[in-house]
Structures are given as structure tokens and as C-alpha cells.
Write a protein that holds these residues in place. Structure first.
Motif, PDB file in Angstrom:
ATOM      1  N   VAL A  14      27.615  45.264  32.279  1.00 62.70           N
ATOM      2  CA  VAL A  14      28.850  44.506  32.460  1.00 62.70           C
ATOM      3  C   VAL A  14      29.909  45.449  32.998  1.00 62.70           C
ATOM      4  O   VAL A  14      30.349  46.365  32.290  1.00 62.70           O
ATOM      5  N   VAL A  21      37.865  39.401  30.424  1.00 64.09           N
ATOM      6  CA  VAL A  21      36.621  38.652  30.576  1.00 64.09           C
ATOM      7  C   VAL A  21      35.422  39.513  30.187  1.00 64.09           C
ATOM      8  O   VAL A  21      34.488  39.042  29.529  1.00 64.09           O
ATOM      9  N   GLY A  22      35.434  40.789  30.567  1.00 62.22           N
ATOM     10  CA  GLY A  22      34.301  41.658  30.283  1.00 62.22           C
ATOM     11  C   GLY A  22      33.984  41.766  28.802  1.00 62.22           C
ATOM     12  O   GLY A  22      32.808  41.738  28.401  1.00 62.22           O
ATOM     13  N   ARG A  23      35.014  41.892  27.973  1.00 61.76           N
ATOM     14  CA  ARG A  23      34.784  41.973  26.521  1.00 61.76           C
ATOM     15  C   ARG A  23      34.128  40.696  26.000  1.00 61.76           C
ATOM     16  O   ARG A  23      33.219  40.742  25.153  1.00 61.76           O
ATOM     17  N   ALA A  24      34.595  39.564  26.494  1.00 57.06           N
ATOM     18  CA  ALA A  24      34.014  38.297  26.041  1.00 57.06           C
ATOM     19  C   ALA A  24      32.562  38.185  26.476  1.00 57.06           C
ATOM     20  O   ALA A  24      31.718  37.650  25.742  1.00 57.06           O
ATOM     21  N   VAL A  25      32.235  38.693  27.664  1.00 56.97           N
ATOM     22  CA  VAL A  25      30.850  38.686  28.123  1.00 56.97           C
ATOM     23  C   VAL A  25      29.982  39.565  27.224  1.00 56.97           C
ATOM     24  O   VAL A  25      28.867  39.180  26.839  1.00 56.97           O
ATOM     25  N   THR A  28      29.303  37.745  24.036  1.00 58.45           N
ATOM     26  CA  THR A  28      28.340  36.657  24.237  1.00 58.45           C
ATOM     27  C   THR A  28      26.929  37.190  24.395  1.00 58.45           C
ATOM     28  O   THR A  28      25.966  36.627  23.857  1.00 58.45           O
ATOM     29  N   CYS A  79      32.455  42.034  36.359  1.00 62.40           N
ATOM     30  CA  CYS A  79      33.757  41.509  35.937  1.00 62.40           C
ATOM     31  C   CYS A  79      34.913  42.423  36.326  1.00 62.40           C
ATOM     32  O   CYS A  79      36.077  42.021  36.209  1.00 62.40           O
ATOM     33  N   VAL A 219      38.272  31.832  27.804  1.00 59.91           N
ATOM     34  CA  VAL A 219      37.502  33.018  28.174  1.00 59.91           C
ATOM     35  C   VAL A 219      36.106  33.009  27.563  1.00 59.91           C
ATOM     36  O   VAL A 219      35.147  33.519  28.151  1.00 59.91           O
ATOM     37  N   ARG A 220      35.954  32.407  26.387  1.00 57.78           N
ATOM     38  CA  ARG A 220      34.629  32.358  25.763  1.00 57.78           C
ATOM     39  C   ARG A 220      33.694  31.405  26.519  1.00 57.78           C
ATOM     40  O   ARG A 220      32.494  31.658  26.620  1.00 57.78           O
ATOM     41  N   ALA A 223      32.694  33.329  29.627  1.00 58.37           N
ATOM     42  CA  ALA A 223      31.646  34.307  29.305  1.00 58.37           C
ATOM     43  C   ALA A 223      30.290  33.635  29.161  1.00 58.37           C
ATOM     44  O   ALA A 223      29.269  34.155  29.645  1.00 58.37           O
ATOM     45  N   VAL A 227      26.935  34.539  31.460  1.00 55.81           N
ATOM     46  CA  VAL A 227      25.657  34.937  30.871  1.00 55.81           C
ATOM     47  C   VAL A 227      24.549  33.985  31.318  1.00 55.81           C
ATOM     48  O   VAL A 227      23.431  34.408  31.632  1.00 55.81           O
TER      49      VAL A 227
END
Length: 311
Positions: A14, A21-25, A28, A79, A219-220, A223, A227
Motif C-alpha cells: 500500500v 485512505v492508505g491507513r484505512a486500506v 481493511t 494511494c 473512507v472505510r 478502502a 481491496v
């Protein structure tokens, strides 16, 4: 197009893993049984979720082939990027480097890997031309005509990614999120700007464009879409990540005030990062058909979580 089948256990790189966004990815991926590996330009101030390792690399300048070769990804979810810069020559150059140059170099490095890799490039609804009257939602076939330097840089990166995917037969999808909201949103973006101003002084709230309409997607949910799109040999092309619903800035302000108990005195003020666009609503139909994704977090729940977690 049949919804894709979920396959856990992949090694997923990632980029921009320390960002919104990256943290949420990363979260997930961990929740769905994958190995997440973060790539960040600098070491993140806050550790990545789940103790995920963060590899430091500047995508615009550092040698990327050895970095990716060492990480051995099955999937790369790109991201990383810059969303805001001064309206100067230096600012436009920074947007171009972070959004276009980084994407060009990442795709080039990924294409040189000995094993096939799935690529998901994250674009932005800022790439699209303004919506004409009578159009309910923007599809992926809508013309590209960005209104600002950020949109220009993302449109260029999108076109490059699609051209390289066609030329090199890459396993690649471009995701186009609309207005991403929710906990952790950067301070310079609406609705986070609204939350900060309401907390500071509700009696001096300025709003100049209350009827500007946006498609707010949590954002979730974004993500989850990324994914899903990251599954190897998944659907190719461009996919809007949107709810298909539009809410005005006035509606967003009203919901925030109801949740937070604020009673602002609203006066006319400066525009809130709308880049001259009055309406922006996306159709998620192609993404839904390809992956089975649907948005699950309502705007009200997204804003409530934002207020609860904002510092």
C-alpha cells in the motif's frame, strides 16, 4: 460481469500507507486476512495499524525496482499522492511530481517484476468535467476536464496508467473515489474544516457556497472497494467509488450541527475547496457489477465518527 471472488492471504503493498485512505486500506487488509506492507515517503508520525511495517521510499525520486523486488507484492494499491498545494508554479510542480511522476515510475517498476502483480491506481473525481444540468450521476465514460491543478495531475496519471495497462497488458484498475470523508480526514478538507471551525467559534461560521453538491463516501467504504479491486486478475479499467447520492454543503453543515449540538451564526464567506464545480455525483454501477461492493456507512454515521475522533 460476475462479482469477483475474495481470496485472502495476499501480500499487498500500500503506497501512501500513512495517509488518510492508505491507513484505512491497511486496516481493511488486516481485517480480511491479507499481509499488508506500507510504503511511505517518510516514516509515519503514528505507527501503521496492526504494527504493519513501513518501508520508506520516495516514489518520485528513489530507485523503485529494487524496493518492489524486495517486497514481492501480489498486489499494489497506489494511494500515495498530494491533494493540496499552493497555487504557484512550485505548487503545481509538487502536484505533478507526487501524482503523475510517482505513478509513472511505480507502474514502470511493477511492470519489471518477475511475477505478475495486480495494480490499483487511486485517482480522483476531480478528473471529470463539470456535470451538465439534467445528469443524475457521472459514469466512467464522462469526459475528463479537470478544473484545477490537482485534478490535472490526477487526470494525467489516470490516462498514463490506462495507456500502459493497454500497451503492456497489465493487470490494472483505476479507482476514482468521489469526496472521501470520515474519521482521520485531513484538516484542510471539508467536512473536517467545518468541524474545526464549529468547535473553535460557532458564532463566526462562514459559508459561501451552501448549495454545492458532492457525493460523500466514507473512507472505510473506499478502502473496502480498493481491496476488492486488488484481487489478482480482477476487473480492468476505470471504476467510480461513489454512493450515487448528492448532499449539499448546507446539508453537511446541518447534520454536523445536529450531531454536535452546535448553533452557528452562518455568514457569507470564502469558498471551501470546490474548484469551481457546483455538482459532483458519481455512479457506482460499474464497480458494484464488477465486485459486489456497496457503500455501507451513511453520511450521518461518517460525520458522527469524524466528530468523535477529531482532536
Amino acid at each position: 460481469m460476475e462479482p469477483i471472488q475474495h481470496r485472502a492471504g495476499r501480500r499487498v503493498v500500500v503506497t501512501g500507507a500513512g495517509g488518510f485512505v492508505g491507513r484505512a486500506v491497511v486496516q481493511t487488509l488486516l481485517a480480511t486476512g491479507h499481509r499488508a506492507i506500507g510504503v511511505c515517503r517518510t516514516a509515519p508520525d503514528v505507527p501503521l495499524p496492526g504494527g504493519v511495517e513501513a518501508v520508506c521510499a520516495d516514489l518520485a525520486t528513489d530507485p523503485l525496482p529494487p524496493v518492489l523486488a524486495g517486497l514481492r507484492p501480489d498486489t499494489i494499491i497506489h494511494c500515495a499522492g498530494l491533494t493540496h498545494a499552493p497555487e504557484t508554479g512550485e505548487g503545481r510542480a509538487a502536484l505533478t511530481a507526487a501524482n503523475l511522476t510517482a505513478t509513472v515510475r511505480l507502474i514502470e517498476a511493477a511492470a519489471r517484476l518477475p511475477q505478475p502483480v495486480r495494480l490499483v491506481v487511486v485517482s480522483s473525481a476531480a478528473i471529470y468535467a463539470p456535470m451538465p444540468e439534467g445528469l443524475a450521476a457521472t459514469t466512467e465514460d464522462h469526459p475528463l476536464r479537470p478544473a484545477g491543478a490537482y485534478g490535472v495531475s490526477k487526470a494525467a496519471a489516470t490516462l498514463h496508467a490506462l495507456a500502459q495497462a493497454e500497451r503492456l497488458d497489465l493487470d490494472l484498475a483505476v479507482a476514482v473515489p468521489f469526496n472521501v470523508t470520515g474519521p482521520g480526514q485531513p484538516a484542510h478538507l471539508v467536512p473536517q474544516v467545518f468541524v474545526a471551525r464549529l468547535r473553535a467559534d460557532p458564532s463566526a461560521f462562514a459559508l459561501s457556497n451552501p448549495q454545492s453538491v458532492r457525493d460523500w463516501v466514507d473512507v472505510r467504504d473506499v478502502a473496502a472497494a480498493l481491496v476488492m479491486l486488488g484481487q489478482p486478475q480482477g476487473p480492468r479499467g476505470v471504476f467510480n467509488v461513489a454512493t450515487g447520492l448528492g448532499h449539499s454543503l448546507q446539508e453537511v453543515l446541518d447534520v454536523l450541527c445536529r450531531i454536535g449540538g452546535w448553533q452557528p451564526v452562518v455568514r457569507e464567506g470564502a469558498a471551501h475547496n470546490v474548484a469551481g464545480v457546483t455538482r459532483s455525483i458519481g455512479s457506482p454501477a460499474r464497480l458494484v457489477a464488477a465486485t459486489g461492493w456497496t457503500p455501507r456507512v451513511s453520511l450521518e454515521d461518517s460525520l458522527r465518527d469524524m466528530i468523535r475522533t477529531a482532536s
